[in-house]
Design a protein around this motif. Structure first.
Motif: not given
Length: 273
Positions: A28-39
């Protein structure tokens, strides 16, 4: 800010705590446009997502039990169907059970360890990698979190060490296969840390010349190595010594050295989370 991550789609498994949460924050801090989090924990996923809010960042959460291969299949297909093929894939999720001898443990525990640590990343990559290969417009990265236990195994963690050794070998062969097939925009990094102080290895004993890593330090080393496309990140330096000694010494001489350095006794007081 890395050009590999800026504007990228990033998928991270085991993203609710420990190194997984730190990998997500780094993306997120490095500028990703989309994060998909699995848990596995829906509430924890939502808390993680809430803490990652950034302008221009979309965060998606998927509840996925990595011991269920069919669930991985469904979740991976959903990612592809949503045009969210990752530019960066971090296979971070991992489990370890108790510290008994192998014959004392419930066979189901060994099965679950292999499912999460070995078969889950294999299954996920089998779904996502063809689409990552097909999209050569920007660099792609795969970071597979293995362990120093796959290089220098020690008693009372038989299933875990076996699962990480298998993951390590698979990961590096995957790297070689991509090179051989001329898919140079997809680079694979295998991360092999010793004990990381996230709570997962709470109670583990000290090993000489191999201090426990702060999770922030471990994530920084893995992330930088992944962005650079390094084949391996092995840390701390004492792991290299152990790996070399085990390869050069006769088995009994290595056993004696490992006992002196505290390797073979390090899991005796393990409690875990």
């Amino acid at each position: 800010m890395s050009r590999t991550v800026r504007g990228a789609r990033v998928l991270i498994t085991g993203a609710t705590r420990g190194m997984g949460a730190l990998f997500a924050r780094r993306a997120a801090d490095e500028g990703a446009s989309e994060l998909t989090l699995w848990g596995r924990d829906a509430a924890a996923l939502e808390r993680s997502a809430a803490g990652l809010a950034r302008p221009g960042l979309r965060v998606r959460t998927d509840v996925v039990d990595l011991t269920d291969l069919a669930a991985i299949d469904d979740a991976a297909r959903s990612v592809l169907a949503g045009n969210a093929t990752p530019d960066v894939l971090v296979n971070n999720a991992g489990v370890i059970t108790g510290n008994g001898y192998f014959w004392e443990q419930n066979p189901r525990e060994a099965e679950e360890t292999l499912l999460v640590n070995t078969l889950a990343p294999m299954r996920l990559v089998s779904h996502l990698l063809p689409a990552m290969i097909a999209d050569a417009d920007r660099p792609k990265r795969v970071l597979n979190v293995a362990s120093a236990a796959g290089l220098v195994p020690n008693p009372r963690m038989a299933a875990y060490a076996a699962s990480k050794a298998a993951a390590l070998t698979w990961s590096d062969i995957l790297r070689l296969e991509l090179e051989q097939a001329d898919h140079g925009h997809v680079l694979v990094t295998t991360f092999c840390p010793s004990y990381v102080s996230t709570g997962m290895f709470a109670g583990a004993g000290a090993v000489r010349m191999t201090p426990a890593l702060r999770p922030e330090r471990a994530v920084d080393q893995a992330w930088r190595g992944m962005l650079a496309g390094r084949p391996f990140v092995i840390t701390p330096p004492g792991v290299h010594l152990g790996r070399a000694a085990r390869g050069m010494l006769p088995a009994r001489a290595w056993d004696a050295m490992a006992r002196v350095f505290g390797v073979h006794g390090s899991m005796e007081s393990f409690t875990g989370r």
